[in-house]
Design a protein around this motif. Structure first.
Motif, short mmCIF file in Angstrom:
data_model
loop_
_atom_site.label_atom_id
_atom_site.label_comp_id
_atom_site.label_asym_id
_atom_site.label_seq_id
_atom_site.Cartn_x
_atom_site.Cartn_y
_atom_site.Cartn_z
N TYR A 23 0.84 -1.20 0.00
CA TYR A 23 0.00 0.00 0.00
C TYR A 23 0.87 1.24 0.00
O TYR A 23 0.61 2.19 -0.70
CB TYR A 23 -0.90 0.04 1.25
N TRP A 24 1.91 1.25 0.85
CA TRP A 24 2.78 2.41 0.98
C TRP A 24 4.10 2.04 1.61
O TRP A 24 4.26 0.94 2.14
CB TRP A 24 2.11 3.54 1.77
N LYS A 25 5.02 2.99 1.55
CA LYS A 25 6.33 2.84 2.18
C LYS A 25 6.69 4.19 2.80
O LYS A 25 6.60 5.22 2.15
CB LYS A 25 7.38 2.44 1.14
N THR A 26 7.10 4.18 4.07
CA THR A 26 7.52 5.43 4.72
C THR A 26 8.98 5.69 4.39
O THR A 26 9.68 4.82 3.89
CB THR A 26 7.40 5.35 6.25
N GLY A 27 9.42 6.87 4.73
CA GLY A 27 10.84 7.16 4.65
C GLY A 27 11.52 6.61 5.90
O GLY A 27 10.85 6.25 6.87
N PRO A 28 12.83 6.55 5.89
CA PRO A 28 13.52 6.11 7.11
C PRO A 28 13.49 7.22 8.16
O PRO A 28 13.61 8.39 7.83
CB PRO A 28 14.95 5.82 6.64
N HIS A 29 13.28 6.86 9.41
CA HIS A 29 13.26 7.79 10.53
C HIS A 29 14.12 7.22 11.65
O HIS A 29 14.29 6.01 11.75
CB HIS A 29 11.84 7.98 11.08
#
Length: 120
Positions: A23-29
């Motif tokens: 569905y989605w991918k976040t950025g690295p945090h």
């Protein structure tokens, strides 16, 4: 009478990550161990099959991971639980993320509990 040419509609292809639909991918945090987090289709289907309150909240849980109110550790060292209060819906959303892979984390499940004022 002249006929108009039919306009071709391009369907969006589902995005893939590591060969699986997401569905989605976040950025690295920093709070996600400096790696991206993904929501796989099969993980989401598992989450909503057991947690009806999460239906339609696919992108809201991305916000929980991107900007949590709190991050809890788990008994499992590869797992974190991200928590955020949605006061509008009177719901505390918890997202369980597994970091068993070195280069990404993935949502294992997500669930909501009723929010009470003393939960803060």
């Amino acid at each position: 009478m002249k006929r108009r040419a039919k306009k071709k509609v391009r369907l969006m292809r589902p995005e893939k990550f590591k060969g699986r639909q997401i569905y989605w991918k976040t950025g690295p945090h920093s709070h996600t161990r400096n790696v991206p987090v993904v929501l796989f289709y099969e993980s989401w289907n598992h989450a909503i099959s057991g947690h009806d309150e999460m239906y339609g909240r696919e992108y809201e849980i991305m916000d929980v991971i991107d900007d949590p109110d709190r991050k809890d550790e788990s008994w499992n060292p590869t797992v974190n639980v991200y928590i955020k209060v949605n006061r509008t819906d009177n719901l505390v959303i918890s997202v369980v993320v597994d970091f068993e892979h070195e280069d990404f984390g993935y949502v294992k499940t997500a669930y909501g509990d009723e929010y009470c004022e003393n939960d803060d």
